[in-house]
Design a protein around this motif. Structure first.
Motif, PDB file in Angstrom:
ATOM      1  N   ALA A   1     -11.782  -1.624 -10.057  1.00  0.00           N
ATOM      2  CA  ALA A   1     -12.860  -1.946  -9.124  1.00  0.00           C
ATOM      3  C   ALA A   1     -12.758  -1.093  -7.865  1.00  0.00           C
ATOM      4  CB  ALA A   1     -12.833  -3.431  -8.768  1.00  0.00           C
ATOM      5  N   ARG A   2     -11.543  -0.898  -7.365  1.00  0.00           N
ATOM      6  CA  ARG A   2     -11.378  -0.060  -6.176  1.00  0.00           C
ATOM      7  C   ARG A   2     -11.762   1.390  -6.480  1.00  0.00           C
ATOM      8  NH1 ARG A   2      -8.178   0.218  -1.349  1.00  0.00           N
ATOM      9  NH2 ARG A   2      -7.146  -1.752  -1.792  1.00  0.00           N
TER      10      ARG A   2
ATOM     11  N   SER B   1       0.832  -1.194   0.000  1.00  0.00           N
ATOM     12  CA  SER B   1       0.000   0.000   0.000  1.00  0.00           C
ATOM     13  C   SER B   1       0.866   1.243   0.000  1.00  0.00           C
ATOM     14  CB  SER B   1      -0.906   0.007   1.234  1.00  0.00           C
ATOM     15  OG  SER B   1      -1.523   1.273   1.388  1.00  0.00           O
TER      16      SER B   1
ATOM     17  N   ALA C   1     -18.002   5.770  -6.231  1.00  0.00           N
ATOM     18  CA  ALA C   1     -19.436   5.531  -6.030  1.00  0.00           C
ATOM     19  C   ALA C   1     -19.847   5.893  -4.605  1.00  0.00           C
ATOM     20  CB  ALA C   1     -19.765   4.069  -6.340  1.00  0.00           C
ATOM     21  N   ILE C   2     -19.030   5.513  -3.635  1.00  0.00           N
ATOM     22  CA  ILE C   2     -19.358   5.820  -2.238  1.00  0.00           C
ATOM     23  C   ILE C   2     -19.343   7.328  -2.014  1.00  0.00           C
ATOM     24  CG2 ILE C   2     -18.575   5.586   0.150  1.00  0.00           C
ATOM     25  CD1 ILE C   2     -17.352   2.845  -0.757  1.00  0.00           C
ATOM     26  N   LYS C   3     -18.310   7.975  -2.518  1.00  0.00           N
ATOM     27  CA  LYS C   3     -18.212   9.432  -2.362  1.00  0.00           C
ATOM     28  C   LYS C   3     -19.449  10.114  -2.962  1.00  0.00           C
ATOM     29  CE  LYS C   3     -16.517  13.665  -2.037  1.00  0.00           C
ATOM     30  NZ  LYS C   3     -16.479  14.368  -0.747  1.00  0.00           N
TER      31      LYS C   3
ATOM     32  N   MET D   1     -13.762   2.477  -8.798  1.00  0.00           N
ATOM     33  CA  MET D   1     -15.210   2.549  -8.976  1.00  0.00           C
ATOM     34  C   MET D   1     -15.885   2.640  -7.617  1.00  0.00           C
ATOM     35  SD  MET D   1     -18.351   0.970  -8.803  1.00  0.00           S
ATOM     36  CE  MET D   1     -18.276  -0.835  -8.701  1.00  0.00           C
ATOM     37  N   ALA D   2     -15.443   1.785  -6.693  1.00  0.00           N
ATOM     38  CA  ALA D   2     -16.073   1.754  -5.373  1.00  0.00           C
ATOM     39  C   ALA D   2     -15.851   3.068  -4.625  1.00  0.00           C
ATOM     40  CB  ALA D   2     -15.532   0.573  -4.570  1.00  0.00           C
ATOM     41  N   LEU D   3     -14.627   3.583  -4.653  1.00  0.00           N
ATOM     42  CA  LEU D   3     -14.347   4.839  -3.943  1.00  0.00           C
ATOM     43  C   LEU D   3     -15.223   5.973  -4.477  1.00  0.00           C
ATOM     44  CD1 LEU D   3     -10.425   4.960  -3.591  1.00  0.00           C
ATOM     45  CD2 LEU D   3     -12.112   4.118  -1.967  1.00  0.00           C
TER      46      LEU D   3
ATOM     47  N   ASP E   1      -6.637  -0.423  -8.947  1.00  0.00           N
ATOM     48  CA  ASP E   1      -7.345  -1.169  -9.975  1.00  0.00           C
ATOM     49  C   ASP E   1      -8.734  -0.547 -10.161  1.00  0.00           C
ATOM     50  OD1 ASP E   1      -9.471  -2.949  -8.426  1.00  0.00           O
ATOM     51  OD2 ASP E   1      -7.625  -2.912  -7.262  1.00  0.00           O
TER      52      ASP E   1
ATOM     53  N   LEU F   1      -2.840   7.551  -6.029  1.00  0.00           N
ATOM     54  CA  LEU F   1      -3.849   6.517  -5.785  1.00  0.00           C
ATOM     55  C   LEU F   1      -4.631   6.231  -7.068  1.00  0.00           C
ATOM     56  CD1 LEU F   1      -5.252   4.709  -3.627  1.00  0.00           C
ATOM     57  CD2 LEU F   1      -6.897   6.560  -3.294  1.00  0.00           C
TER      58      LEU F   1
ATOM     59  N   LEU G   1      -8.563  12.579  -1.085  1.00  0.00           N
ATOM     60  CA  LEU G   1      -8.736  11.131  -1.066  1.00  0.00           C
ATOM     61  C   LEU G   1      -9.229  10.496  -2.380  1.00  0.00           C
ATOM     62  CD1 LEU G   1     -10.055   9.110   1.957  1.00  0.00           C
ATOM     63  CD2 LEU G   1     -10.554   8.388  -0.347  1.00  0.00           C
ATOM     64  N   VAL G   2     -10.354  10.941  -2.891  1.00  0.00           N
ATOM     65  CA  VAL G   2     -10.942  10.243  -4.049  1.00  0.00           C
ATOM     66  C   VAL G   2     -10.333  10.748  -5.350  1.00  0.00           C
ATOM     67  CG1 VAL G   2     -13.072   9.613  -5.206  1.00  0.00           C
ATOM     68  CG2 VAL G   2     -13.081  10.068  -2.740  1.00  0.00           C
TER      69      VAL G   2
END
Lengths: 478, 478
Positions: free
Chosen positions: A452-453, A430, A459-461, A455-457, A450, A445, A475-476
């Motif tokens: 998928a990560r 990391s 989407a949550i934001k 996308m997830a970050l 990758d 970052l 962060l994002v």
């Protein structure tokens, strides 16, 4: 800010919410909070707001949401990645948690404390110590770091080996979400399966999903006594063997295990007044180990340390070792460790990387990545030090002698950092072990995650903060 | 499913992805998997797909995303809240993880195992036991429950007291997200602050955010021996005092602490063949305590248990106690505990509530809420049993003698459940401690959650799964 609302309208409404103590618009008063403590990031803000409680925080966030005004939460302003510094546009509100500094309750039976976001770590240590308890997380900035910042960055420090990072110590959170609603998750249930874990989402979110206003934190019994060992070892590989031996023999009593290369110790002895080497001879690497007991029936740490060091010496794992015989000596040993970064800054510019790899792989990574970097960037010197027991070191690359302090960090500094990060990713590690992403590592970052990560970050934001008002730019990755 | 794609087109494309072993459309073959094991929920499905690996799973999810086809993931079909049963429309694909049942690796030094979603818990126990290690989570359905289901429901069980729920044991996850991308989070880093914690979001998400295809799980040393105590106690309040005493004296050796009311024991002795009471006299409440050691240097559990029970007897905390003298007796004691629900079903209908409150409040809650319910619903009898050390009991309300098995659970059963849940919320507790929400408790979660939690749940669901194809109708209140 929408066109219909002028700057004056906004401050007028903030003033109604906060009263005179809670609102600062004077440039000189604001200035210290617009630059991070290391002086690497600078920003501007419309005003600094300091709500007195959760309700005032919610009112500010509702107003910000209504007007599209960005909010940058700030605790002790002691972060490492510019996470609490606003951007240069000057449209943001800097929200200081300093006035929310109550310790709401201490439950000595359940061993928990409910502390508001602005409580300073050292104050927390002292408050629970009065009850024979201990909050088992500490770090260099304990005099300024706040509970809200520690939660929001999932802070680590020097006691993670036994007690884990903040994530393991946060049993509940209260937060104001980006729509101004209050999430009350302070009640601690050992088992609760009511859907997605909001607590773990807010821990380490760096204020991008909402503002943590209070947390329920886990406590452990206070230490009765401790012993700190400073030992010389031949290499990180041997240090790892020593760590395994100590874990097997004294896993429950070992509070910390830090590695320090000779270069770092030499810098400290050279630049930090009043320091002296615990050992007489020279050693290529050093480890600092802390043993402590919270149970009077356990072996005294001093005696335990002596027996373990004798065994380690016989097994060829340590070259020499000193065991603290007093609290002041224990603190002196720790000061050597804690002064590494300060001494390094005096020596010259360096690129700093807070990285982790799987624990077992760290010794080889230190040696191989260090050699690779020094070979690729002629004249640089690598010093990797810190929390080897957690698979986390601070991997610093010092500039060649005479490098320009102003320009070297940009060129070739950034190239060096990208190179180090590539090595970390190749090792399955990391690029942010404990400091977070903030604005400093956001692009890296994005480059190294990758799909998928990412996308997830994102989407949550977007789900939590569709208007993008919560600590934007942090962060994002874009 | 879009209009442009017929049912046959879809199955044809699934067949190309999966081959003949991975696709079932025959009604009789499907039937057993369309009803939950307790027979409370019934559904229909277009087909059952059983991918052989993560890549096949991703291909199915991409096809489902493209065609808007709902997917219902299913492990051992042993869930308690209808979370793995599709709805009645018959448009869903039932995705069985059974063929993804490899144990990919066991790391004895790091004490971790990487197991695929379809690995059955008992198989996992046996596999790691061969290496002198133990996966410290167990529950009644261990012969069918799978790793994927355990992760997705954040399962609990009878060893949570010392080792925590699945959340504490999952060190990494691999999952297929609703857009078909693969999230690879199996590598375990002790410290990693690269943004929001996706792992903790997937743990307990009940397949609504993606399909967990594998997990890295924490292992602990195998137990050398154990002793199980069955003791009679005067009340839950005294049981709590006993628990506190045992935690202080033997916190590290205590593996479980369960409470059993006399009514439950009597039902077991009456209905379950081959059971007998461990104690001669009658006691209003019972506790089952397991002590175990994984360190040969520690006191033998038998000797520890004897000393502790002698002390508890002297302090008036236990009325009588039996300590297992063999593995078969230890198992016999556990069988009494594990047969409570089965015996209760034989006796008559009951409403079952898997609830938690703060640990210290549980004894009073059991007594007061029990009395309140029995008073409000004449003829009912409350039996609260289970994981008192975790603040989690199964709070069952048995129907009056002669109640209609078919109609009582609806009326007044649902009213009783709402009444119990209201009491739990008033006590600051959770209406789902370890079983999850599924379809059974979704409306109650909606009724009883504060707006901020509901906002967060819905926002996360929508962010990950904007098309709503992942286990629709589960967990997230409408």
């Amino acid at each position: 800010m929408t066109d219909s609302l002028t700057r004056n309208d906004l401050t007028e409404r903030l003033s109604q919410i906060l009263g005179p103590r809670g609102l600062t618009t004077d440039g000189a008063d604001l200035a210290p909070w617009l630059t991070d403590w290391r002086g690497r990031f600078h920003g501007q803000a419309l005003a600094m707001v300091a709500p007195a409680d959760t309700m005032e925080t919610a009112a500010i966030v509702r107003l910000a949401s209504e007007t599209g005004t960005p909010i940058v939460p700030q605790g002790g302003n002691s972060g490492m990645v510019g996470g609490a510094t606003p951007d240069a546009e000057g449209r943001s509100l800097l929200l200081s948690t300093r006035r929310m500094n109550a310790i709401r309750s201490i439950d000595t039976a359940a061993r928990t404390v409910v502390a508001e976001a602005g409580v300073v770590l050292q104050t927390l240590h002292e408050a629970v110590s009065a009850h024979g308890l201990r909050f088992p997380l500490t770090l260099g900035g304990k005099g300024s770091a706040t509970v809200g910042g520690l939660v929001s960055t999932n802070a680590g420090g020097t006691q993670v080996l036994r007690h884990g990072t903040m994530r393991a110590l946060v049993e509940g959170v209260e937060a104001v979400l980006p729509d101004g609603s209050i999430y009350d998750g302070l009640a601690t249930l050992k088992k609760d399966n009511r859907g997605y874990d909001i607590r773990h989402l807010l821990v380490g979110a760096e204020g991008t999903l909402g503002i943590v206003t209070a947390a329920t934190l886990k406590l452990v019994p206070a230490l009765i006594d401790r012993a700190v060992v400073w030992a010389g070892v031949a290499s990180p590989l041997v240090a790892r063997e020593l760590l395994l031996m100590l874990e097997a023999r004294a896993g429950r009593e070992m509070e910390g295990f830090e590695i320090v290369p000779q270069r770092c110790l030499a810098n400290v002895l050279k630049h930090i007044p009043g320091t002296r080497s615990p050992l007489e001879g020279a050693h290529p690497w050093h480890v600092l180990v802390e043993f402590g007991r919270d149970d009077a029936a356990a072996t005294a740490p001093q005696i335990l340390a002596e027996a373990l060091m004798a065994e380690a010496f016989e097994r060829g794992l340590v070259q020499d070792a000193a065991i603290s015989v007093s609290e002041s000596q224990a603190e002196a040993f720790w000061k050597l460790r804690d002064s590494i970064s300060e001494a390094e800054r005096t020596e010259g510019p360096a690129m700093q990387h807070d990285i982790s790899v799987p624990v077992a792989d760290m010794p080889r990574f230190i040696l191989e990545a260090g050699a690779t970097v020094e070979q690729r960037f002629a004249g640089t010197e690598v010093a990797a030090f810190g929390h080897m027991g957690d698979g986390n070191v601070h991997f610093h690359v010092a500039a060649p002698p005479g490098a320009d302090r102003a320009t070297w960090p940009d060129h070739p500094g950034k190239e060096i950092s990208a190179f180090v990060h590539d090595l970390v990713v190749a090792a399955g590690g990391s690029i942010s072990a404990e400091h977070g992403i903030g604005q400093m590592k956001r692009d890296e970052l994005g480059r190294l995650s990758d799909p998928a990560r990412l996308m997830a970050l994102r989407a949550i934001k977007h789900a939590f903060d569709p208007k993008g008002i919560m600590n934007p730019g942090k962060l994002v990755p874009l």
